[in-house]
Design a protein around this motif. Structure first.
Motif, mmCIF file in Angstrom:
data_model
loop_
_atom_site.group_PDB
_atom_site.id
_atom_site.type_symbol
_atom_site.label_atom_id
_atom_site.label_comp_id
_atom_site.label_asym_id
_atom_site.label_seq_id
_atom_site.Cartn_x
_atom_site.Cartn_y
_atom_site.Cartn_z
ATOM 1 N N ASP A 82 -10.850 -3.014 3.197
ATOM 2 C CA ASP A 82 -11.253 -1.927 2.318
ATOM 3 C C ASP A 82 -10.384 -1.847 1.061
ATOM 4 O O ASP A 82 -10.730 -1.139 0.116
ATOM 5 C CB ASP A 82 -11.243 -0.586 3.060
ATOM 6 C CG ASP A 82 -9.934 -0.301 3.775
ATOM 7 O OD1 ASP A 82 -9.100 -1.216 3.900
ATOM 8 O OD2 ASP A 82 -9.746 0.843 4.242
ATOM 9 N N HIS A 83 -9.259 -2.553 1.042
ATOM 10 C CA HIS A 83 -8.385 -2.626 -0.128
ATOM 11 C C HIS A 83 -8.535 -3.993 -0.794
ATOM 12 O O HIS A 83 -8.685 -5.011 -0.111
ATOM 13 C CB HIS A 83 -6.917 -2.482 0.273
ATOM 14 C CG HIS A 83 -6.528 -1.117 0.746
ATOM 15 N ND1 HIS A 83 -5.636 -0.315 0.075
ATOM 16 C CD2 HIS A 83 -6.896 -0.414 1.847
ATOM 17 C CE1 HIS A 83 -5.464 0.814 0.733
ATOM 18 N NE2 HIS A 83 -6.220 0.781 1.815
ATOM 19 N N ASP A 115 0.864 -1.175 0.000
ATOM 20 C CA ASP A 115 0.000 0.000 0.000
ATOM 21 C C ASP A 115 0.903 1.228 0.000
ATOM 22 O O ASP A 115 1.438 1.621 1.034
ATOM 23 C CB ASP A 115 -0.894 -0.046 1.243
ATOM 24 C CG ASP A 115 -1.841 1.141 1.338
ATOM 25 O OD1 ASP A 115 -1.783 2.032 0.480
ATOM 26 O OD2 ASP A 115 -2.633 1.178 2.303
ATOM 27 N N ASN A 170 -5.698 2.739 -7.859
ATOM 28 C CA ASN A 170 -4.957 1.755 -7.078
ATOM 29 C C ASN A 170 -3.892 2.429 -6.223
ATOM 30 O O ASN A 170 -2.920 2.993 -6.708
ATOM 31 C CB ASN A 170 -4.374 0.628 -7.938
ATOM 32 C CG ASN A 170 -3.311 1.060 -8.916
ATOM 33 O OD1 ASN A 170 -3.571 1.883 -9.779
ATOM 34 N ND2 ASN A 170 -2.123 0.486 -8.789
ATOM 35 N N ASP A 177 -2.501 0.462 -4.103
ATOM 36 C CA ASP A 177 -1.670 -0.731 -3.906
ATOM 37 C C ASP A 177 -0.961 -1.066 -5.212
ATOM 38 O O ASP A 177 -1.575 -1.060 -6.285
ATOM 39 C CB ASP A 177 -2.545 -1.897 -3.445
ATOM 40 C CG ASP A 177 -3.353 -1.538 -2.210
ATOM 41 O OD1 ASP A 177 -2.875 -1.786 -1.105
ATOM 42 O OD2 ASP A 177 -4.456 -0.972 -2.377
ATOM 43 N N TYR A 233 -12.610 5.732 -2.972
ATOM 44 C CA TYR A 233 -12.695 6.760 -1.934
ATOM 45 C C TYR A 233 -13.513 7.925 -2.465
ATOM 46 O O TYR A 233 -13.200 8.500 -3.500
ATOM 47 C CB TYR A 233 -11.298 7.236 -1.541
ATOM 48 C CG TYR A 233 -11.288 8.296 -0.455
ATOM 49 C CD1 TYR A 233 -11.706 7.981 0.837
ATOM 50 C CD2 TYR A 233 -10.883 9.591 -0.725
ATOM 51 C CE1 TYR A 233 -11.701 8.949 1.833
ATOM 52 C CE2 TYR A 233 -10.871 10.560 0.271
ATOM 53 C CZ TYR A 233 -11.285 10.232 1.543
ATOM 54 O OH TYR A 233 -11.297 11.193 2.535
ATOM 55 N N SER A 277 -7.672 -0.596 -6.755
ATOM 56 C CA SER A 277 -7.733 -1.432 -5.557
ATOM 57 C C SER A 277 -8.475 -0.749 -4.426
ATOM 58 O O SER A 277 -8.610 -1.317 -3.341
ATOM 59 C CB SER A 277 -6.316 -1.783 -5.075
ATOM 60 O OG SER A 277 -5.616 -0.611 -4.663
ATOM 61 N N TYR A 278 -8.982 0.470 -4.683
ATOM 62 C CA TYR A 278 -9.547 1.267 -3.598
ATOM 63 C C TYR A 278 -10.564 2.234 -4.187
ATOM 64 O O TYR A 278 -10.379 2.752 -5.298
ATOM 65 C CB TYR A 278 -8.425 2.044 -2.898
ATOM 66 C CG TYR A 278 -8.774 2.603 -1.542
ATOM 67 C CD1 TYR A 278 -8.925 1.767 -0.439
ATOM 68 C CD2 TYR A 278 -8.922 3.969 -1.342
ATOM 69 C CE1 TYR A 278 -9.224 2.280 0.820
ATOM 70 C CE2 TYR A 278 -9.216 4.492 -0.096
ATOM 71 C CZ TYR A 278 -9.365 3.649 0.984
ATOM 72 O OH TYR A 278 -9.661 4.158 2.231
ATOM 73 N N SER A 292 -12.222 5.823 -8.032
ATOM 74 C CA SER A 292 -11.468 4.575 -7.968
ATOM 75 C C SER A 292 -10.033 4.783 -8.437
ATOM 76 O O SER A 292 -9.761 5.603 -9.312
ATOM 77 C CB SER A 292 -12.123 3.505 -8.845
ATOM 78 O OG SER A 292 -13.422 3.200 -8.399
ATOM 79 N N ALA A 332 -13.050 -3.320 -2.525
ATOM 80 C CA ALA A 332 -13.243 -1.908 -2.861
ATOM 81 C C ALA A 332 -14.642 -1.626 -3.394
ATOM 82 O O ALA A 332 -15.211 -0.555 -3.138
ATOM 83 C CB ALA A 332 -12.191 -1.469 -3.878
#
Length: 637
Positions: free
Chosen positions: A601-602, A506, A546, A548, A540, A537-538, A544, A570
């Motif tokens: 969450d990931h 991460d 990544n 990671d 927020y 990968s996330y 969207s 995600a």
């Protein structure tokens, strides 16, 4: 019980009271003294604020509290609407605990109430409302009216006046809409929708500060709206997908499609939103995927942020912990989901982030996780954890960790806890070399400083490390410094052509941000950018990307057969996580399953390595395959 003395009314008094009620009904239903558009006005606030007015309208929707309706929306009949597009023809009537007549959509009602502007402290806007003072101020007129929803499309204009001019009015969307965020779905009933199946973080696609990034940052908010659930209390049962609503087996994912959405525009809690008139049709446009299949003979390396895996004192007590589960029961639920995800991921070497930093003893979090993973498994599937010979890895509450299968790889030398960047701001990285199939693989697991951390007082090479507003958030220079230190460490290593380096974890930076550019400029290949068309990968705040990453040196790049994410977290609603907070007993049961979905969450990442040449091919051919993939990736860029 207190006794209230009885009294009698004269016939004259009864007649007078009935006459007053009749006059009220007549005034409300036959003689409105204002039209709704006059009450609303053509600006952000009503020109009649503070006055008591009588209006008439068609009921479109009711807003519910736990004990029943707390208000309703009405809309001016089509023949009485004005020609000014800046004035709304609808309004919210707040009734609270008043005993209302039984209302339904299409009823024509007369309402007498005070005109108020309602908002929370700090809200930039407010909602114009009518507030009756008594139940008699709301009168059914005894007939049905026409309700004609206005067509609305995304993207919006970007001008708040567009939705203000529709406040209280019924709207319909004749385009498909897609879920882009469900973070507040379980608690507040809110879904963020867009005309696109996914909205991207601008710096996932474009360089920070570029014209393209700025344009996307401006475009994303215009192409979204909030869909609410028509309820005013928290933790109500999530209502979509219909007819049964959300459950562990009946999920609603980012990317899923909604058709036929019709609702009323309202403003509350700082945002315009749509309160639904009825259930839209939901299609699973982004269905859950099974674990990525792996080919025989390949070595799988993966990384996984396990969302604050804290096991208390390791003996069943010590809850709540500094992070993670609040109770022992919640921790057991969390552990079951994490174990399910890791087992299905089927990695031979696994990097972990957000482990409790409590060492490597019998009661440690990493020991409990390994024991749970190994329980009932065949010997070739069992794991051990990497121990760098330290009491703890750094001083932060969370740390990185590493697991491996002795049946597939053997540690080669001691593990190292690497100091990268400012040790007061960066967690230590964990590095371990493994021998497998005649080659050596060094994995470095990282968890760089978060975007939300405070670095306002920090200077890196003399420059302040506060948020510059280019989309990279706080502590960007701190993350860049850590990435550069990792690159320097990698270049100082003396290795043969049969040893490859893989940097995973991460990074708290999206694909086009400075820390990832520092890795790439240092000679590491971005494997997700190479093997995935749209890596993420996330999710927020509806965007969207990544955070990671998996990055490889030139030697290891030649061995990579595949790389990607497993999208189990995600895209899933947070309501499906293990935690019991903000859930009823029924929800704790219905929303939870001991499966991989929303275990964190990931999303976890994986890299599949072909260390042994494929029968009939040599390393040069494999290298050419890798080169072809690299060229294709560059063409996409």
């Amino acid at each position: 019980m207190r006794t209230i003395p009885a009294f009698t009314l004269s016939r004259v008094a009864i007649a007078a009271s009935l006459a007053v009620a009749g006059l009220q009904a007549q005034a409300a239903c036959s003689l409105p003294d204002a039209r709704i558009h006059q009450v609303q006005g053509n600006g952000p606030q009503s020109p009649m604020q503070g006055k008591t007015v009588a209006v008439q309208g068609v009921v479109s929707s009711l807003l519910y509290g736990k004990d029943g309706p707390v208000g309703f929306f009405i809309q001016e009949a089509p023949q009485n609407q004005d020609a000014d597009p800046a004035t709304s023809e609808g309004i919210y009537v707040y009734t609270g605990k008043l005993a209302l007549p039984a209302l339904k959509a299409g009823d024509v009602v007369g309402v007498r109430g005070k005109v108020l502007e309602f908002s929370r402290k700090g809200d930039a806007s407010s909602e114009t409302q009518l507030q009756p003072s008594a139940a008699a101020d709301v009168q059914l007129c005894g007939y049905q009216g026409e309700l004609a929803p206005i067509s609305l499309r995304l993207p919006l204009s970007g001008d708040a006046a567009q939705l203000e001019s529709l406040a209280g009015m019924a709207v319909k969307f004749e385009q498909p809409l897609f879920v882009i965020d469900s973070y507040n779905y379980g608690r507040y009933g809110e879904l963020a929708l867009s005309s696109q199946p996914r909205q991207w973080v601008p710096t996932q696609l474009y360089r920070p500060g570029s014209a393209e990034a700025k344009a996307l940052r401006a475009a994303n908010p215009r192409d979204r709206l909030l869909l609410d659930d028509g309820k005013t209390w928290q933790n109500a049962d999530a209502w979509l997908p219909g007819p049964g609503g959300l459950s562990a087996a009946n999920t609603l994912r980012v990317g899923d499609r909604l058709d036929g959405l019709t609702g009323v525009v309202s403003f509350s809690n700082g945002a315009y939103r749509v309160q639904p008139l009825y259930l839209p049709q939901v299609s699973a446009a982004n269905p859950r995927a099974a674990a990525p299949a792996r080919k025989a003979g390949q070595l799988r390396v993966a990384s996984f942020n396990v969302l604050n895996f804290f096991n208390g004192d390791g003996l069943g007590g010590g809850f709540p912990t500094e992070r993670g589960a609040k109770t022992r029961d919640d921790f057991l639920r969390q552990k079951a989901k994490i174990v399910s995800a890791i087992r299905q991921l089927d990695a031979d070497v696994l990097g972990l982030m957000e482990l409790e930093n409590d060492g490597f003893g019998p009661q440690s979090a990493v020991k409990e996780l390994v024991d749970a993973l190994n329980a009932g498994q065949d010997a070739d599937k069992q794991y051990r954890f990497v121990d760098p010979g330290l009491p703890r890895i750094g001083t932060d509450a969370i740390t990185t960790g590493m697991l491996y299968r002795p049946s597939r790889v053997k540690p080669d030398g001691a593990a190292q806890a690497l100091t990268v960047g400012d040790p007061a701001k960066n967690r230590l990285s964990l590095a371990q070399t493994f021998a497998a199939d005649g080659k050596k693989l060094t994995l470095v697991v990282n968890h760089l400083k978060s975007k939300g951390s405070s670095c306002e007082q920090v200077k890196v090479n003399g420059a302040p490390d506060a948020d510059t507003g280019d989309g990279q958030g706080n502590c960007n220079l701190t993350r860049v410094q850590a990435a550069q230190d990792l690159v320097r460490w990698a270049k100082q290593r003396r290795v043969s052509s049969k040893e490859g380096l893989l940097v995973m974890g991460d990074m708290n930076a999206y694909a086009k941000e400075d820390p990832i550019r520092a890795f790439e400029d240092g000679g590491l290949s971005n494997l997700l950018a190479r093997f995935q068309k749209d890596a993420y990968s996330y999710v927020y705040q509806g965007e969207s990307g990544n955070l990671d990453h998996a990055l490889a040196d030139a030697s290891l790049t030649k061995w990579v057969a595949a790389a990607g994410e497993w999208h189990i977290n995600a895209d899933e609603p947070t309501a499906l996580e293990y935690g019991s907070e903000f859930k009823s007993a029924a929800q704790r049961q219905n929303y939870y399953a001991p499966d991989a979905y929303r275990s964190s969450d990931h999303d976890p990442l994986y890299v599949d390595l072909q260390l042994v040449p494929i029968a009939g091919a040599d390393e040069m051919a494999l290298g050419m395959l890798g080169l072809a993939g690299l060229l294709a990736w560059r063409r996409r860029k």
